[in-house]
Structures are given as structure tokens and as C-alpha cells.
Write a protein that holds these residues in place. Structure first.
Motif, PDB file in Angstrom:
ATOM      1  N   GLU A 142       0.588  -1.496   0.115  1.00  0.00           N
ATOM      2  CA  GLU A 142      -0.139  -0.127   0.320  1.00  0.00           C
ATOM      3  C   GLU A 142       0.940   1.050  -0.007  1.00  0.00           C
ATOM      4  O   GLU A 142       0.705   1.893  -0.493  1.00  0.00           O
ATOM      5  CB  GLU A 142      -1.329   0.026   1.221  1.00  0.00           C
ATOM      6  CG  GLU A 142      -2.138  -0.941   0.880  1.00  0.00           C
ATOM      7  CD  GLU A 142      -3.179  -0.184   0.416  1.00  0.00           C
ATOM      8  OE1 GLU A 142      -3.322   0.955   0.402  1.00  0.00           O
ATOM      9  OE2 GLU A 142      -3.099  -1.252  -0.383  1.00  0.00           O
ATOM     10  N   GLN A 145       2.277   1.972  -3.673  1.00  0.00           N
ATOM     11  CA  GLN A 145       1.586   1.738  -4.038  1.00  0.00           C
ATOM     12  C   GLN A 145       1.264   3.633  -4.372  1.00  0.00           C
ATOM     13  O   GLN A 145       1.191   4.496  -5.438  1.00  0.00           O
ATOM     14  CB  GLN A 145       0.760   1.102  -4.414  1.00  0.00           C
ATOM     15  CG  GLN A 145       0.351  -0.294  -4.828  1.00  0.00           C
ATOM     16  CD  GLN A 145       0.522  -0.420  -6.693  1.00  0.00           C
ATOM     17  OE1 GLN A 145       1.046   0.113  -7.129  1.00  0.00           O
ATOM     18  NE2 GLN A 145       0.768  -1.481  -7.203  1.00  0.00           N
ATOM     19  N   ASN A 146       1.334   4.370  -3.161  1.00  0.00           N
ATOM     20  CA  ASN A 146       0.645   4.959  -2.628  1.00  0.00           C
ATOM     21  C   ASN A 146       1.310   6.111  -2.987  1.00  0.00           C
ATOM     22  O   ASN A 146       0.609   7.888  -3.653  1.00  0.00           O
ATOM     23  CB  ASN A 146      -0.580   5.652  -1.368  1.00  0.00           C
ATOM     24  CG  ASN A 146      -1.281   4.472  -1.391  1.00  0.00           C
ATOM     25  OD1 ASN A 146      -2.280   4.230  -2.757  1.00  0.00           O
ATOM     26  ND2 ASN A 146      -1.857   3.853  -0.332  1.00  0.00           N
ATOM     27  N   GLY A 149       3.619   4.328  -6.916  1.00  0.00           N
ATOM     28  CA  GLY A 149       3.434   4.181  -8.257  1.00  0.00           C
ATOM     29  C   GLY A 149       3.796   2.375  -8.219  1.00  0.00           C
ATOM     30  O   GLY A 149       4.315   2.138  -7.371  1.00  0.00           O
ATOM     31  N   HIS A 180      -4.209  -6.531  -6.676  1.00  0.00           N
ATOM     32  CA  HIS A 180      -3.765  -4.921  -5.614  1.00  0.00           C
ATOM     33  C   HIS A 180      -3.487  -4.382  -6.261  1.00  0.00           C
ATOM     34  O   HIS A 180      -3.990  -3.329  -6.083  1.00  0.00           O
ATOM     35  CB  HIS A 180      -2.297  -5.840  -4.188  1.00  0.00           C
ATOM     36  CG  HIS A 180      -2.314  -4.545  -4.323  1.00  0.00           C
ATOM     37  ND1 HIS A 180      -1.657  -3.551  -4.054  1.00  0.00           N
ATOM     38  CD2 HIS A 180      -2.492  -3.757  -2.264  1.00  0.00           C
ATOM     39  CE1 HIS A 180      -0.999  -2.909  -3.153  1.00  0.00           C
ATOM     40  NE2 HIS A 180      -2.310  -3.065  -2.279  1.00  0.00           N
ATOM     41  N   GLY A 181      -2.340  -4.438  -7.289  1.00  0.00           N
ATOM     42  CA  GLY A 181      -2.172  -2.984  -8.344  1.00  0.00           C
ATOM     43  C   GLY A 181      -0.835  -3.655  -9.804  1.00  0.00           C
ATOM     44  O   GLY A 181      -0.448  -5.036  -9.708  1.00  0.00           O
ATOM     45  N   HIS A 434      -5.276  -0.961  -7.288  1.00  0.00           N
ATOM     46  CA  HIS A 434      -4.499   0.780  -7.830  1.00  0.00           C
ATOM     47  C   HIS A 434      -3.788   0.232  -8.941  1.00  0.00           C
ATOM     48  O   HIS A 434      -2.876  -0.755  -9.803  1.00  0.00           O
ATOM     49  CB  HIS A 434      -2.564   0.434  -6.530  1.00  0.00           C
ATOM     50  CG  HIS A 434      -3.145   0.418  -6.131  1.00  0.00           C
ATOM     51  ND1 HIS A 434      -3.438   1.176  -4.690  1.00  0.00           N
ATOM     52  CD2 HIS A 434      -3.238  -0.927  -4.357  1.00  0.00           C
ATOM     53  CE1 HIS A 434      -3.499   1.188  -3.917  1.00  0.00           C
ATOM     54  NE2 HIS A 434      -3.736   0.353  -3.404  1.00  0.00           N
ATOM     55  N   ASN A 435      -3.925   1.004 -10.818  1.00  0.00           N
ATOM     56  CA  ASN A 435      -3.273   0.894 -11.260  1.00  0.00           C
ATOM     57  C   ASN A 435      -2.936   1.693 -12.014  1.00  0.00           C
ATOM     58  O   ASN A 435      -3.264   3.854 -12.497  1.00  0.00           O
ATOM     59  CB  ASN A 435      -4.551   0.885 -12.780  1.00  0.00           C
ATOM     60  CG  ASN A 435      -4.867   0.486 -14.098  1.00  0.00           C
ATOM     61  OD1 ASN A 435      -3.051  -0.064 -14.058  1.00  0.00           O
ATOM     62  ND2 ASN A 435      -5.151   0.285 -14.367  1.00  0.00           N
ATOM     63  N   GLY A 436      -2.346   2.722 -11.036  1.00  0.00           N
ATOM     64  CA  GLY A 436      -1.472   3.964 -11.411  1.00  0.00           C
ATOM     65  C   GLY A 436      -0.208   4.486 -12.401  1.00  0.00           C
ATOM     66  O   GLY A 436      -0.262   3.044 -13.160  1.00  0.00           O
TER      67      GLY A 436
END
Length: 843
Positions: A142, A145-146, A149, A180-181, A434-436
Motif C-alpha cells: 500500500e 503504490q500510494n 506508483g 492489488h496493483g 491500484h492502477n497508477g
């Protein structure tokens, strides 16, 4: 906003503060402190006695179990050529290097991603509950990713899969992390990195992992077999799935034909291989890394003596006329004659001419290995081998042409007429949380450049026609994968590794990767869970059940359960499991093959009968097959996958990339270091080969103590050295020696052998990294990891692959008191964490 954690684990801060006042038992729970065997009274295999049919990368076997303990291993009766490595499989379950419990590196537990990463590798870990370890894992994903990215999260690094259609460790990881991402992925692999990139341009397919012409046709039609840098007898012991070892029967027949002068076998190799010893034949001793000059001289002889097939070149290839000026020296002033090559490759000119004439005198099958493409400019070897085969004009004929996969996966055995099972997929179709943005960085990197990526964020490299901009990697996840075996230049890797903020490793052995991780999760071995697999690789001889042999040891969990529980923390458990249990997945794979079998006339029992009674289904025999035959018969209707549909001796696509180190046709490029008068040979005169091991599958089985003792020398990995080189250095078999260069040093056990030409030594890859001082760059490896000594630079701008074969070393007898080997035990018990933390019982 972060997704709510469904598992109500305490935060890291609360966990640590709780440890101040609580004992290990009260925080972790008494059950965690007991070995799994002490809790197994109600488990199905706990008190089982009998035999269990199962399989492994080394073949199928019957495990003998007494009161829930695996005590002996007997090869499967269908395997007529079992490998002795089967004896080491039981020890994968029972050895001192088992990962017993979830563990967190001490300083990471104190400080999280702000920890002192120079302490990585010092092997100081604290045991934590499963729930806490998975919370840490989730929170770090988390955070990364936050804050950064997907480009900062590396989760695409995979190696050899676990045997079994369900429990493929890398697939499990990528499925869960992908829910998750998005994340940073890898391209290519270490085994065939250069060849698998160049050969699709040249021959229309990767070639390296393909089925080869059926051995019965080779034995019937070949006059000459040239085995170029390959050792099938050694390497066919293992397989990607469960090998049936069927090719060995054909090697028995080949040996008989060689004995009776019906087939001539020639080995282009600086070492007398196991295959040469088994089959017989003649050796052409080539200086390491100089195979391309030898091939060019063969091509020059074929051309100047009019021994080449003009019709084949005209009808099935393109670009020969663009290659000729280089071959004849018109473009660079160097004619590629046997006399020119002799000065480089160490083979006299007349022998080169005789080899070319022999290859042109009848049907010739060229068997190419992978180790030679793992050198600097390894693309050129693979490309040039295809050119020689094209000039001979026998590609697509039985017993002629080229192949790069004869030493792998039961290749050359006749493929059965049976169905194929699908397996667990790494993708689900469910959108990630998450798809940043990758923020202009690449979403993939060439796998052999991943340490360069960590070291040089923002740098742009060229790869296969693309520009790859390295992202700033913050977190790396590995599952059933040991990059501290894969990767080159260990000391560079250790220094660079410190830039990662968090490393997670899921494994069942305390590999060096685990020791250099921050969070370590204990996985079950293949033999502590249920699964199903194909029996035979290219042969596809049948389907074998892989039932649990023994109950999981200690607190090990299946990868399926580990990642299911991780996915629960971000509400993706249902997407991960699709609502199916492990046995339901296994039944689904079987039933898919059963349905497929009906369509091709192969009848299979229902799953219940197969699983509970049969355990093994054998498929009907298939038909013999010739590689590239359809292309030869109908080149217009069955074109190759190249841009022109033909074999590309000159490739415009590659030429247009404008790379200086891989141009439009195969060429000879000098290496940064090379033996026998090459660069750096004055200081480090021995070329160190790090070929696939004879007694392991890469690094697998190295922790099997009793098995390791059957080949280790003075408790070290063997280093094989020529009689001449050993005499000059005062070394005899059994001595502990120091093998070193500017990149590092290792201790190894000397084996002096006439099989090795002077200037060549060998340490098999996969020897576990065992530093004298854990985590310290430059410290001596006490066991003999050859990647302490190898170079970490790309093969060329085309493939950016490993060049492990391009390593020069020196060897001397070790005269001091040899330190104990450090690499084959669990983590160091943390006993010095008071007053902040009470010590935890790691046993």
C-alpha cells in the motif's frame, strides 16, 4: 484511501510496544513455538505409513513413509533411467535450511522501510505471527503504490516453477500482487537470455525451449552429429515438469552406433563432457568464448570449397549476399579463413577444414547448447550456428539442421497422443485496486539488468529495439525464487541491494535471497501439499498425481493459502481463489484434460478414481516428427515467424536498430575478458565456466545435506581444474583453494582432471552463496558461489542478457585455517534485543 484490512492484525507499532511487556509465548502464542510435527496428531498424513507415488523436477518416485515421516525414496518403475538426485529430494523437506516460521529482519522490525539496510545479510531475524507478517507485507505494498506508483514495486522476477499445475510459486505471486496493483515486470530469463531474443528474428521462433526432431529419425538418418557446447547426458536429469528420462534410451542406441562407426559424433567443447564419455566420439577443443571465429572459418571453408547448398540458401533464406562481404573480409579487411580463426580459437586450420568437410559430407545434425549464448555477444553464437546449418542446407530434413533444446525437457522423445492440462493462471480479469501511472518509467526491465535498475534509477538503456528507462525500485517481492543464485557479480549486487526499502521472500529454504530479505514467509515444499502434473515434458507420457507425502513442517503454508490470506486484506480473496478449494482446482485441471482426451480418442477415468486408485495415467504413443519439416516442404504456406518468413542470415530489423554490438548479420566481437591470450588473461588466466550442475537443479538440492556430501570436496563446492594448471599451482585433488578475481573470492574444493584443457576451470552454478561475514561486500564466500566472480554487464544492446560464461579467474591453494561453511542453516537467533524486546525462541 487504503482498503480496510480484513484480518484484524495489530499494527507494527502496537506489536513492538506489546513486546516490551510481554513474553514471546504470550505475543506469538504457544502453538507457534512448537514444531508442526508436535501438533500433527489430527492431520491426515501425521501417522501414515506406506508408499506415496509423487514427482519432482528430478523424476517420479515412490516415497516410503513411516508414522508420518518420509524415510526413503524409490524411483518410479516407469522411469528406466532414474537420476541419483532423487535421493536428495526427501532432504528438501528435512534439512537445517528449512524456513520454519514467518520471520522479520531485526532492524526492519524496529524501523520498517527506514531500516539500516546495510544490516541485510547479517541473518538476524525475529519470529512473528503469520497475521503480523502478512499485515507488514500488505502495508508495504500500500505504501509503495500510494507514494510511488507501480514502477517502484518489482514483482515479476521468477525462476523455475514448482512442479505441479496448481502450486506454481511465481504464478501465485503475480496473480495476488496483480489483484492489488500493477507492478514492474521483467522480460527474458537467465537460462537463454541472448538466444531467445535473437533467434525469433533469425529463425522465427525462440527455438531454445522447442521440441526437437524425434531421436529415432536422427539415429536413422544422421551421418554426423555435432554437439556444440552441450551436455545432454548431464542436463537431461532434470525437467521443467516431471521428466520421464526417455531420451537416455536413445543415447544408449547412439553409443552403439558410434561404436560400430555408423554415426560420427563430434564435440566442440574445451571439456570432455559426460555425453562424450557416455556416447563416445571425437573432441574439438576450442578456446572458451571463441566459437564464433570457428563457425566463421567453417562457413568460409564451405563457401570457398563450394560445399554449401546454393539452392537451400536461395529458396529458404535471405541475406547471404549481405553476409558474404564480411565473411570474405571485403567489409572489414579481415578474411575469416581457418588460419585467422586458428590464432583465436586454438584449433589448427587443417582441423577446421576437416570439420567443415565432415559436416558437408552427409546428413549432419547440429546440437547447440545454452551455455555459449551466456557469454558477451552471446547472440552471435546462436545466429552463426543457424547460418552454418543453412549453408549445409539440411534444415527440415530428418537427422539434419540445427536445434538448441536437445539437452532440455526430454527433448527428442516422441511426443504422445495424449492431452495437455492447463494450470493456475497468473491473471484473473479482475481490475487491480491500484492502477497508477508509471510516470514515464518503463513497466518492464530485462531481467538480467534488474540490479542495474536498482543502482541507476532514471538511466535509459536500449533493449531489443526499445528504450527502457529504469524506475526507482523501492520494494521487491520474490516467491519460490532465488535471485541471489541467478544474478552475476555478487558483491556489486549486495551493495546495490541496500537501496531497496523492503524485500519480501516466500520460500521453504533459507536461501541467500531470504537472508537478504526483510520479511520471510515459510512455504511448503512440493511434497507437503496436493497437486497434479504432466509426466514427461516434451514426451507428455502421461499424468501423475502429486498427493501430499507428509504434513507441512513447522508453520509452513501453501503458496495458495499465503496469497489467499494476503488478498483477504484488500478484499480480493474471492478473485484469487474464484471460490474454489485447492482440490477443486486440481480436479478442474484434470477434467479439462479428460475432456480434451475425449476429442482425440484418449479415455481417462473420472477424477475420483484417478486420485484415489490410479495415481498415474499413461498416454498412447505418438508419431515421429521433424523440426522445420513443414517449412522446408512448403515455405510459402508454412513460413517462419521472421519478417520475411525465411531464415534471415542478414536481418534488416536488427540492422535498423543501429546497435554497434549486434549488427545486421553475425560477427565476431572481442570480449572484455577472455582466456588464452585474450583481454585480462595475463592477470586472470583461467576461464571459469559456471555451467548447469551435475548434482542439482540450479540451486535446488544444494541444501540437502547428505546429498551434498556425495559430491562436495572438503565440504565445499568442487572447482574442476586441468592437470596442467593444477601442477603449475601446486594443487592436488582434495585441496581447499581460493578462486578469485577483481570482483571477489570464493573457497572451493579442487578436483584435478584430464577432462579439462589448460586455461579452463569450472564451478557449477547454483552453489549457495555463503559469506564469511554476512552482508559485507567483498567478504570471501566460504562454499563456492561462482557468481561472486562473474560479470554483470549485458550481452549486447539487443538482448541485455547475462554473460556468466565471460569470467576470468586465478586459483591458488588455500593455506590458512579454512572457515566453516556458513550458508546451510537457518537465521541467527536474536538474543541481544533487550531491554526493548525479549528474545524469541527460534527453535
Amino acid at each position: 484511501m487504503a482498503t480496510q484490512i480484513l484480518n484484524k492484525g495489530v499494527s507494527r507499532r502496537r506489536f513492538l510496544s506489546g513486546m516490551v511487556a510481554a513474553s514471546a509465548a504470550s505475543v506469538v502464542g504457544t502453538s507457534l513455538l512448537a514444531p508442526r510435527s508436535a501438533m500433527a496428531a489430527t492431520d491426515t498424513k501425521a501417522n501414515f505409513s506406506g508408499e506415496v507415488l509423487s514427482g519432482s523436477h528430478w523424476g517420479a518416485f515412490r516415497a516410503k513413509v513411516e508414522n508420518g515421516v518420509w524415510v526413503d525414496t524409490v524411483p518410479f518403475e516407469k522411469d528406466k533411467h532414474p537420476t541419483t538426485m532423487i535421493d536428495g529430494v526427501r532432504e528438501v523437506v528435512y534439512n537445517p535450511a528449512r524456513v520454519k516460521y514467518p520471520m522479520v529482519r531485526l532492524d526492519w522490525l524496529k524501523h520498517g522501510y527506514k531500516s539500516d539496510t546495510t544490516q541485510r545479510g547479517n541473518n538476524r531475524f525475529v519470529r512473528v505471527p503469520w497475521s503480523q507478517a502478512l499485515d507488514f507485507f500488505y502495508h508495504e505494498m500500500e505504501r509503495v503504490q500510494n507514494n510511488y506508483g507501480p514502477s517502484a514495486l518489482y514483482a515479476g522476477h521468477t525462476g523455475w516453477q514448482s512442479v505441479g499445475k496448481l502450486h506454481s510459486a511465481g504464478t501465485m505471486m503475480m496473480r495476488a500482487i496483480g489483484l492489488h496493483g500493477t507492478f514492474l515486470a521483467k522480460m527474458g530469463d537467465y537460462s537463454t537470455g541472448a538466444a531467445q531474443v535473437v533467434l525469433p528474428y533469425v529463425a522465427g521462433a525462440m527455438e531454445v525451449y522447442e521440441q526437437q526432431t524425434s531421436w529415432p529419425l536422427v539415429l536413422e538418418h544422421s551421418d554426423t552429429i555435432v554437439i556444440w557446447g552441450s551436455d545432454p547426458i548431464k542436463n537431461l536429469q532434470v525437467g521443467w515438469l516431471v521428466p520421464d528420462h526417455s531420451p537416455y534410451a536413445y543415447f544408449d542406441q547412439l553409443a552403439e552406433k558410434v561404436k560400430n562407426n555408423e554415426i560420427k559424433v563430434i564435440y566442440v567443447d574445451p571439456v570432455v563432457s559426460d555425453t562424450q564419455k557416455f556416447v563416445g566420439g571425437d573432441q574439438v577443443k576450442v578456446n572458451p568464448q571463441t566459437d564464433v571465429p570457428l563457425m566463421l572459418a567453417i562457413a568460409h571453408t564451405l563457401y570457398t570449397e563450394n560445399l554449401y547448398n546454393k539452392e537451400f540458401l536461395a529458396n529458404y533464406t535471405t541475406g547471404f549476399n549481405q553476409f558474404l562481404p564480411y565473411l570474405l573480409g571485403e567489409s572489414d579487411g579481415v578474411v575469416k579463413t581457418p588460419e585467422w580463426a586458428a590464432k583465436i580459437c586454438g584449433i589448427d586450420a587443417d582441423t577446421i577444414r576437416e570439420l567443415a568437410r565432415q559436416m558437408a559430407s552427409g546428413r549432419t545434425q547440429i546440437i547447440g547448447g545454452w551455455c555459449l549464448q551466456r557469454m558477451q555477444h552471446g547472440e552471435q553464437y546462436a545466429w552463426m550456428l543457424v547460418v552454418v546449418a543453412a549453408m549445409l542446407g539440411q534444415i527440415g530434413l530428418p537427422g539434419g539442421g540445427f536445434g538448441f533444446g536437445w539437452h532440455y525437457n526430454d527433448a527428442g522423445s516422441v511426443t504422445s497422443a495424449g492431452p495437455l492440462m492447463s494450470g493456475f493462471s497468473g491473471v484473473t480479469g479482475v481490475d487491480p485496486i491500484h492502477n497508477g501511472s508509471y510516470k514515464g518509467y518503463s513497466n518492464f526491465i530485462p531481467v538480467a539488468r534488474f540490479v542495474d535498475c536498482i543502482e541507476n534509477p532514471g538511466k535509459t538503456i536500449e533493449w531489443n529495439g526499445h528504450s527502457v528507462k529504469f524506475p526507482e525500485m523501492k520494494m521487491a517481492i520474490f516467491c519460490g525464487n532465488n535471485p541471489f543464485h541467478h544474478h552475476q557479480d555478487r558483491n556489486k549486487m549486495i551493495k546495490t541491494w541496500r537501496k531497496l526499502e523492503t524485500v519480501v521472500s516466500v520460500d521453504h529454504q533459507w536461501t541467500a535471497t531470504c537472508r537478504f530479505a526483510d520479511i520471510v514467509l515459510p512455504a511448503t515444499t512440493t511434497h507437503e501439499r496436493n497437486d497434479i502434473e504432466q509426466y514427461g515434458n516434451h514426451s507428455n507420457a502421461g499424468i501423475i498425481a502429486l498427493p501430499k507425502v507428509v504434513e507441512p513442517m513447522y508453520e509452513a503454508k501453501d503458496d495458495f493459502d499465503i496469497f489467499r490470506e494476503l488478498c483477504r486484506r484488500y478484499d480480493r480473496e474471492e478473485a484469487f481463489t474464484e471460490g474454489k478449494s485447492q482440490m477443486e482446482w486440481i480436479e478442474q485441471f484434470y477434467n479439462g484434460a479428460r475432456l480434451q482426451g475425449r476429442g482425440i480418442g484418449v479415455r481417462m477415468s473420472n477424477f475420483k478414481k484417478f486420485w484415489e486408485e490410479e495415481s498415474f495415467i499413461e498416454f498412447p504413443e505418438g508419431t515421429e516428427w521433424v523440426r522445420h519439416e513443414s517449412f522446408r516442404n512448403e515455405p510459402d504456406l508454412e513460413p517462419l515467424g521472421t519478417a520475411t518468413g525465411l531464415i534471415e542470415i542478414y536481418c534488416k530489423t536488427i540492422a535498423d536498430m543501429n546497435y554497434d554490438d549486434c549488427q545486421g548479420h553475425p560477427m565476431w566481437f572481442e570480449k572484455t575478458e577472455r582466456s588464452h591470450g585474450g583481454p585480462r588473461s595475463d592477470k586472470f588466466p583461467l576461464n571459469m565456466q559456471s555451467t548447469h550442475p551435475k548434482h542439482r537443479l540450479h540451486s535446488q538440492l544444494c541444501s540437502s545435506t547428505e546429498h551434498r556430501a556425495t559430491y562436495a570436496v572438503a565440504d565445499r563446492e568442487p572447482v574442476y581444474i586441468s592437470t596442467e594448471d593444477a601442477k603449475a599451482r601446486g594443487i592436488k585433488s582434495g585441496d581447499i583453494v581460493r578462486v578469485f578475481n577483481d570482483r571477489g573470492e570464493v573457497l572451493a574444493g579442487a578436483v584435478v582432471s584430464d577432462d579439462y584443457m589448460s586455461g579452463v576451470c569450472r564451478i557449477h552454478e547454483g552453489a549457495w552463496y555463503s559469506p564469511l561475514e554476512g552482508g559485507k561486500p567483498g567478504t570471501i564466500c566460504t562454499y563456492g558461489d561462482p557468481n561472486v566472480l562473474t560479470q554483470d554487464i549485458g550481452s549486447s544492446k539487443l538482448a541485455q542478457a547475462t554473460i556468466a560464461a565471460s569470467a576470468q579467474v586465478e586459483i591458488e591453494k588455500y593455506t590458512g585455517t579454512a572457515p566453516a561453511v556458513t550458508g546451510f542453516h537457518g537465521p541467527t537467533a536474536v538474543t541481544d534485543i533487550n531491554p526493548l524486546f525479549p528474545a524469541m525462541d527460534l527453535e
